[in-house]
Design an enzyme around this catalytic site. Structure first.
Site, PDB file in Angstrom:
ATOM      1  N   HIS A 193      69.972 -30.166  32.774  1.00 39.86           N
ATOM      2  CA  HIS A 193      71.216 -29.387  32.703  1.00 39.86           C
ATOM      3  C   HIS A 193      71.381 -28.432  33.881  1.00 39.86           C
ATOM      4  CE1 HIS A 193      72.575 -30.400  28.539  1.00 39.86           C
ATOM      5  NE2 HIS A 193      71.340 -30.872  28.515  1.00 39.86           N
ATOM      6  N   ASP A 196      74.806 -23.162  39.712  1.00 37.90           N
ATOM      7  CA  ASP A 196      74.924 -23.492  38.292  1.00 37.90           C
ATOM      8  C   ASP A 196      74.899 -25.007  38.152  1.00 37.90           C
ATOM      9  OD1 ASP A 196      75.339 -22.876  35.606  1.00 37.90           O
ATOM     10  OD2 ASP A 196      76.962 -21.495  36.051  1.00 37.90           O
TER      11      ASP A 196
HETATM   12  C1  GDG Z   1      73.221 -24.428  31.113  1.00 36.67           C
HETATM   13  C2  GDG Z   1      73.397 -24.525  32.637  1.00 36.67           C
HETATM   14  C3  GDG Z   1      75.321 -26.068  32.262  1.00 36.67           C
HETATM   15  C4  GDG Z   1      79.329 -17.679  26.637  1.00 36.67           C
HETATM   16  N1  GDG Z   1      79.654 -16.455  26.199  1.00 36.67           N
HETATM   17  C5  GDG Z   1      79.942 -16.559  24.906  1.00 36.67           C
HETATM   18  C6  GDG Z   1      79.786 -17.881  24.542  1.00 36.67           C
HETATM   19  N2  GDG Z   1      79.399 -18.549  25.625  1.00 36.67           N
HETATM   20  C7  GDG Z   1      79.160 -19.992  25.684  1.00 36.67           C
HETATM   21  C8  GDG Z   1      80.224 -20.648  26.501  1.00 36.67           C
HETATM   22  C9  GDG Z   1      79.534 -21.870  27.057  1.00 36.67           C
HETATM   23  C10 GDG Z   1      78.067 -21.446  27.094  1.00 36.67           C
HETATM   24  O1  GDG Z   1      77.934 -20.258  26.332  1.00 36.67           O
HETATM   25  C11 GDG Z   1      77.608 -21.122  28.508  1.00 36.67           C
HETATM   26  O2  GDG Z   1      77.489 -22.323  29.193  1.00 36.67           O
HETATM   27  P1  GDG Z   1      77.369 -22.418  30.770  1.00 36.67           P
HETATM   28  O3  GDG Z   1      77.514 -23.826  31.160  1.00 36.67           O
HETATM   29  O4  GDG Z   1      78.406 -21.551  31.368  1.00 36.67           O
HETATM   30  O5  GDG Z   1      75.944 -21.792  31.145  1.00 36.67           O
HETATM   31  P2  GDG Z   1      74.392 -21.900  30.617  1.00 36.67           P
HETATM   32  O6  GDG Z   1      74.233 -21.252  29.306  1.00 36.67           O
HETATM   33  O7  GDG Z   1      73.596 -21.303  31.704  1.00 36.67           O
HETATM   34  O8  GDG Z   1      74.070 -23.464  30.460  1.00 36.67           O
HETATM   35  C12 GDG Z   1      74.846 -24.788  32.970  1.00 36.67           C
HETATM   36  C13 GDG Z   1      74.990 -26.017  30.785  1.00 36.67           C
HETATM   37  O9  GDG Z   1      73.606 -25.740  30.573  1.00 36.67           O
HETATM   38  C14 GDG Z   1      75.339 -27.348  30.100  1.00 36.67           C
HETATM   39  O10 GDG Z   1      74.733 -28.433  30.719  1.00 36.67           O
HETATM   40  O11 GDG Z   1      76.737 -26.144  32.409  1.00 36.67           O
HETATM   41  O12 GDG Z   1      74.992 -24.957  34.363  1.00 36.67           O
HETATM   42  O13 GDG Z   1      72.953 -23.329  33.262  1.00 36.67           O
HETATM   43  O14 GDG Z   1      79.677 -22.953  26.202  1.00 36.67           O
HETATM   44  O15 GDG Z   1      81.306 -20.930  25.642  1.00 36.67           O
HETATM   45  N3  GDG Z   1      80.018 -18.328  23.300  1.00 36.67           N
HETATM   46  C15 GDG Z   1      80.420 -17.413  22.373  1.00 36.67           C
HETATM   47  N4  GDG Z   1      80.586 -16.082  22.668  1.00 36.67           N
HETATM   48  C16 GDG Z   1      80.347 -15.624  23.905  1.00 36.67           C
HETATM   49  O16 GDG Z   1      80.496 -14.416  24.150  1.00 36.67           O
HETATM   50  N5  GDG Z   1      80.687 -17.826  21.123  1.00 36.67           N
END
Ligand code: GDG
Length: 451
Positions: free
Chosen positions: A130, A342
């Site tokens: 990921h 990312d």
């Molecule tokens: C890893 C990789 C890759 C965020 N704030 C809140 C909240 N979130 C949720 C978002 C989103 C998730 O968390 C964050 O996903 P990201 O992709 O932005 O980042 P990572 O957690 O670092 O994920 C990344 C991912 O894996 C998938 O392969 O894209 O690059 O680092 O879904 O919605 N959810 C809630 N409240 C919040 O305040 N409910």
């Protein structure tokens, strides 16, 4: 993975996130209606510290995000990493049937296939990373480059988020594994290693578009989003939503926002940055220091620019519930997504899915995996270039409605089509072919022994 497992069923094997014995009652309550089977793997406190905070998040995470100075190459971590991966392998071996599709996820579990092979398992094993995969010059800093690549090459299919990650991985194999043979292909790449064929591809992860779009249309989200807008009359709202992590570029973004307010006074009183930082890994000292840097920058910006009726940064250090998150996506005019690096960044895609009126501007880092798919609609920036990012804030602020709509339409098309089910299908399609091929080989082998 949650929407996919709920739809298709299966078994999820994972650590529930607390160290020590897993309390039976609360675990059963939390997983009863999941729609799939959940098998927990327990970690002791030492394992949590050395495997999870140590090797996974203190070595691999920073290194794979090109932040080698943040690594703590403590030798004991590698041993703990292997041991916990072996425990996962045991759980997989215990729970799986011979023709099950086994899909291992992410950087915490790169050693699982090796452990399963050592246990005599021949089934097809697949893996998805990921996070990004770094270029050779960075990867080579790892004290175990060969052991880690060898472990990864025990899988039959390796999936990466982007073309760049795949290219980096192949570059490392070429430089580190002299006995691996790279067979260039147009579609899936092939590596021959220890008489086995390993397939490699890029599979950009998507989101459950329909569920975000439907959520954004709901009455509750619409109401909350209107309330949010009403709280800041005459202002364009800029949204940042990130886990507390140095890879997300939050201080760099705040500096750029400060620079934008300094050099472009027309923004003052007319924009508000809503920055949500979700607490994460706060037990790691570096994360704690990092939070203090963010706190100081927010204080500095608000102290310098606020007036009696306007506060430039609204800062929330907590997670939002889903309704509130969707209300923020649909209520904010500009999304500010500027990670230093990312794997993908799902926030960027979720923002697009929630823009049901097909407007809104996405400022997106070149170094987010999502940039490969969203470059036709997003304003791409180098997150390290404070002045460029600051000027892009102004550009977003001044963008015409027509331009916003044209760009958002293009991005929504990609996010809708290349959603999480498309992602799973494209991975499973390749995986299913492998499983069938391996089943044929094993049948032939059995027939040969029977003769
Ligand atoms: C890893 C990789 C890759 C965020 N704030 C809140 C909240 N979130 C949720 C978002 C989103 C998730 O968390 C964050 O996903 P990201 O992709 O932005 O980042 P990572 O957690 O670092 O994920 C990344 C991912 O894996 C998938 O392969 O894209 O690059 O680092 O879904 O919605 N959810 C809630 N409240 C919040 O305040 N409910």
């Amino acid at each position: 993975m949650e929407p996919v497992l709920r739809e298709r069923g299966g078994t999820w094997i994972g650590w529930p996130g607390i160290a020590g014995k897993i309390p039976k009652g609360p675990f059963a309550d939390a997983t009863r209606n999941a729609g799939y089977k959940v098998v927990p793997v327990a970690l002791s406190e030492i394992e949590r510290d050395e495997f999870y905070y140590g090797y996974s998040n203190g070595v691999i995470w920073p290194l794979f995000h090109d932040l080698q100075n943040f690594c703590n190459f403590e030798p004991a971590y590698w041993q703990a990493y292997k041991e916990v991966n072996e425990r996962y392998a045991d759980a997989i071996a215990r729970c799986s049937q011979p023709h099950d599709f086994i899909w291992v996820h992410d950087y915490h579990l790169m050693y699982v296939a090796q452990a399963l092979r050592e246990r005599g398992l021949r089934a097809a094993l697949t893996f998805f990373l990921h996070i990004p995969f770094p270029p050779y010059d960075i990867f080579a800093k790892l004290p175990q480059p060969q052991r880690l690549l060898r472990a990864l090459l025990q899988f039959d299919l390796l999936g990466f988020q982007t073309r760049r990650d795949l290219r980096n991985f192949l570059g490392c194999v070429r430089r580190v594994m002299s006995d691996a043979q790279l067979v260039p292909r147009r579609e899936l790449q092939l590596v021959r290693f220890e008489k086995r064929d390993i397939r490699l591809g890029h599979f950009p992860i998507g989101i459950d578009f329909d569920s975000f779009e439907k959520g954004a249309m709901s009455e509750a989200v619409t109401r909350r989003s209107q309330e949010l807008r009403a709280a800041f009359p005459d202002c364009q709202l800029i949204l940042g939503v990130d886990r507390l992590d140095y890879s997300k570029g939050i201080p760099e973004r705040l500096r750029a926002y400060r620079d934008a307010l300094e050099r472009h006074p027309e923004l003052r009183g007319h924009v508000v940055l809503i920055q949500v930082v979700v607490p994460s890994r706060v037990e790691i000292p570096r994360y704690h220091e990092f939070k203090q840097r963010i706190d100081r920058l927010v204080g500095d910006i608000n102290g310098r620019f606020s007036t009696s009726t306007w506060l430039p940064v609204q800062y929330h250090f907590r997670s939002l519930d889903r309704e509130d998150l969707l209300a923020h996506y649909s209520g904010c005019d500009i999304a500010f997504v500027t990670p230093l690096k990312d794997g993908m960044n799902l926030v960027a895609k979720e923002y697009c899915a929630c823009r049901i009126e097909e407007n809104g501007v996405l400022i997106l880092s070149h170094f987010a995996g999502a940039a490969e798919q969203l470059k036709t609609g997003a304003l791409l920036v180098n997150p390290y270039d404070v002045e460029e990012v600051a000027d892009t804030v102004l550009k977003a602020f001044q963008m015409t409605e027509a331009d916003r709509t044209a760009r958002m339409k293009r991005m929504r098309r990609v996010v809708r089509e290349e959603n999480v089910f498309w992602w799973v299908d494209s991975f499973l399609r390749v995986g299913a072919k492998l499983t069938a091929r391996l089943a044929r080989v094993s049948k032939r082998r059995q027939a040969k022994f029977a003769r």
